[in-house]
Design an enzyme around this catalytic site. Structure first.
Site, short mmCIF file in Angstrom:
data_model
loop_
_atom_site.label_atom_id
_atom_site.label_comp_id
_atom_site.label_asym_id
_atom_site.label_seq_id
_atom_site.Cartn_x
_atom_site.Cartn_y
_atom_site.Cartn_z
N GLU A 46 0.96 -1.19 0.01
CA GLU A 46 0.00 0.14 0.09
C GLU A 46 0.92 1.19 0.05
OE1 GLU A 46 -2.76 -0.08 3.30
OE2 GLU A 46 -3.70 -1.70 2.55
N ILE A 134 -8.63 2.51 -3.30
CA ILE A 134 -8.67 0.96 -3.33
C ILE A 134 -9.38 0.80 -1.83
CG2 ILE A 134 -7.90 -1.46 -3.72
CD1 ILE A 134 -5.53 -0.36 -5.15
N PRO A 135 -10.53 0.92 -1.34
CA PRO A 135 -10.96 0.73 -0.09
C PRO A 135 -11.06 -0.94 0.13
CG PRO A 135 -12.63 2.22 -1.22
CD PRO A 135 -11.51 1.49 -2.41
N HIS A 136 -10.45 -1.23 1.31
CA HIS A 136 -10.45 -2.56 1.58
C HIS A 136 -10.49 -2.62 3.40
CE1 HIS A 136 -6.31 -1.37 0.96
NE2 HIS A 136 -6.25 -2.20 2.35
N VAL A 137 -10.39 -3.77 3.76
CA VAL A 137 -10.27 -4.02 5.40
C VAL A 137 -9.05 -4.46 5.72
CG1 VAL A 137 -13.06 -4.31 5.62
CG2 VAL A 137 -11.37 -6.34 5.40
#
Length: 229
Positions: A46, A134-137
């Site tokens: 990231e 890039i939304p993610h958990v």
């Protein structure tokens, strides 16, 4: 999942002293294990993506655990689909509207997905620059899903995602994955594809779904040939 400084330097194509300098200046996160720094693969990916740094294709290969059954990027994009003109004036409004479009099993709580996505955003933006996020958990297994998907959405109006280049976001890849390994695999593939000018071009034009999928498949094919050498 944790990398040594030496391994991180190799993946980033920089000397070890450069990685150590980034760590000591808190530019990149790391923890200490037996008095030696260790870096999380996902965090490294990231950060490198946000900094627009080149990463070695070796990040995609784990000899001890071959990615034989890993889904391809084109497969999960087809599973998630593409959507145009997503409404919303804030980050949470946009994410809520995107989540409502996801093809998830009925037992999956979509409100909970929004909560964990926003919790991830609170730790640091998932915007990587050039109007893309890039939304993610951070912990995919919390979602209790069986299959992976990446939903590509073009927003009706760009919104502030606190991106490193200060550009508002108009293109979102929402990543949903069942395991940490699949999560890392897909995030890696997507980050690699987003550095390809052909993919960036079709996204900037908001090209048709068929062209987007074809471009991704082409890039994946070239990557497979490169890593096999």
């Amino acid at each position: 999942m944790l990398l040594t400084v030496s391994q991180a330097a190799k993946l980033l194509h920089v000397p070890e002293r450069t990685v150590l300098r980034w760590i000591k200046k808190d530019q990149i996160s790391a923890c200490k294990v037996n008095e030696e720094y260790r870096l999380n693969r996902v965090d490294l990916l990231e950060w490198a993506t946000a900094q627009r740094l080149s990463l070695s294709p070796e990040i995609f290969t784990e000899p001890e655990e071959p990615d034989i059954n890993m889904p391809s990027l084109s497969q999960v994009l087809k599973a998630g689909g593409t959507h145009q003109d997503i409404a919303g004036k804030t980050k949470d409004e946009v994410l809520k509207n995107i989540i409502s479009l996801l093809k998830l099993p009925p037992q999956v709580d979509k409100d909970y997905i929004l909560q964990v996505l926003m919790a991830r955003e609170a730790l640091g933006t998932t915007a990587i620059g050039d109007g893309i996020a890039i939304p993610h958990v951070r912990n995919p297994i919390l979602l209790h899903v069986d299959t992976a998907m990446i939903t590509l959405c073009f927003l009706a109006n760009p919104i502030d995602f606190k991106a490193i280049d200060n550009k508002p976001v108009d293109t979102i890849f929402l990543l949903i994955s069942p395991t940490v390994k699949v999560h890392l695999h897909l995030l890696s593939k997507l980050a690699y594809a987003l550095r390809d000018p052909r993919f960036k071009s079709v996204l900037q034009r908001q090209g048709p779904q068929s062209e987007i999928f074809a471009t991704v498949k082409l890039i994946e094919g070239e990557l497979a040939v490169g890593t096999a050498r």
